[in-house]
Design an enzyme around this catalytic site. Structure first.
Site, PDB file in Angstrom:
ATOM      1  N   ASP A 104       0.838  -1.166   0.034  1.00  0.00           N
ATOM      2  CA  ASP A 104       0.258   0.041  -0.104  1.00  0.00           C
ATOM      3  C   ASP A 104       0.953   1.357   0.021  1.00  0.00           C
ATOM      4  OD1 ASP A 104       0.908   0.223   2.956  1.00  0.00           O
ATOM      5  OD2 ASP A 104      -0.750  -1.230   3.221  1.00  0.00           O
ATOM      6  N   HIS A 119       6.559  -7.461  -1.778  1.00  0.00           N
ATOM      7  CA  HIS A 119       5.731  -7.887  -2.717  1.00  0.00           C
ATOM      8  C   HIS A 119       5.056  -6.706  -3.837  1.00  0.00           C
ATOM      9  CE1 HIS A 119       4.321 -11.037   0.409  1.00  0.00           C
ATOM     10  NE2 HIS A 119       5.555 -11.520  -0.451  1.00  0.00           N
ATOM     11  N   ASN A 217       1.409  -9.733  17.252  1.00  0.00           N
ATOM     12  CA  ASN A 217       0.455 -10.068  16.394  1.00  0.00           C
ATOM     13  C   ASN A 217      -1.121 -10.455  17.196  1.00  0.00           C
ATOM     14  OD1 ASN A 217      -0.327 -10.432  13.387  1.00  0.00           O
ATOM     15  ND2 ASN A 217      -0.387 -12.699  14.090  1.00  0.00           N
TER      16      ASN A 217
END
Length: 249
Positions: A104, A119, A217
């Site tokens: 993003d 990515h 997480n």
């Protein structure tokens, strides 16, 4: 949890080379859906084949419909506290690099400069034939107006400059990520499920070369047993506490 946060503060203060890996759990706090969450993940609504490179080459229109319907919020999203925290402590010289699985571009907007995008970046697009670069928002506009997948003037298919299933990760970026993992004395994983390789191998490499490992997480990860600190909580909630304690020296 308070003991773990105090331990994280101690590690953060005493470390000279901190490297951070970020996953979808960082972006969800900016309103960007992740892929694998049991209820809200995109794979509950769409088939993962939509981001397979072979499928894209055969049915690019299907991907662009997914782009409009499923992840359009990516382009309107703003950095959240985590992005600003990482940018702040990079400028202070504590964090040396961000390795991200996210596409993003919010780390850069949050002030980070050394960002390794494993990515790719959804905000950019590229012609698969001649390599010409585009802004993804421009090609989405084309798709909305024409209702067909955008093509370059050379006739090549244009795709967002991200890694699809079936494509290789950028070799230079991946090599640099492993090099950073080997150099650090504290490796922090934020909002990553640590199930996607090769990113999930980076914490292992850091531990093998003597680094401390902290994992923050919401859910458990396969690497929790190897970590020095594991905190199952929202990333921004923990980093806000860490920031306050670091400022109160």
């Amino acid at each position: 949890m308070s003991n773990q946060i105090e331990q994280l503060v101690e590690y953060f203060r005493s470390s000279n080379y901190i490297v951070v890996l970020t996953g979808a759990g960082v972006s969800t706090e900016s309103g960007i859906p992740d892929f694998r969450s049991p209820k809200s993940g995109l794979w509950n609504k769409y088939s993962p084949e939509i981001v397979e490179i072979d499928y894209f080459m055969r049915y690019p229109e299907a991907f662009y419909k997914f782009l409009l319907d499923g992840i359009r919020d990516t382009f309107n999203a703003k950095p959240n506290f985590t992005h600003y925290f990482l940018g702040k402590y990079e400028k202070k010289g504590k964090i040396k690099s961000i390795i991200t699985q996210n596409i993003d571009g919010l780390h850069q907007k949050g002030g980070s400069e050394k960002v390794l995008e494993l990515h790719g970046n959804m905000r950019k697009a590229i012609c698969m034939k001649c390599g010409k670069k585009f802004k993804t928002e421009e090609i989405i506009k084309y798709y909305k107006e024409k209702n067909e997948a955008p093509k370059c003037s050379c006739g090549g298919i244009i795709k967002p400059d991200v890694v699809f299933f079936g494509e290789m990760l950028p070799t230079d970026t991946l090599n640099e990520a492993f090099s950073e993992a080997e150099r650090c004395d504290l490796f922090i994983s934020l909002g990553s499920s640590l199930v996607v390789t090769p990113a999930a191998l980076l914490p292992h490499r850091a531990k093998e070369t003597g680094s401390k490992l902290a994992i923050i997480n919401l859910q458990n990860t396969p690497l929790d047993r190897d970590a020095d600190i594991v905190i199952n909580e929202k990333v921004s909630y923990i980093l806000k506490q860490l920031d306050r304690k670091l400022e109160n020296v």
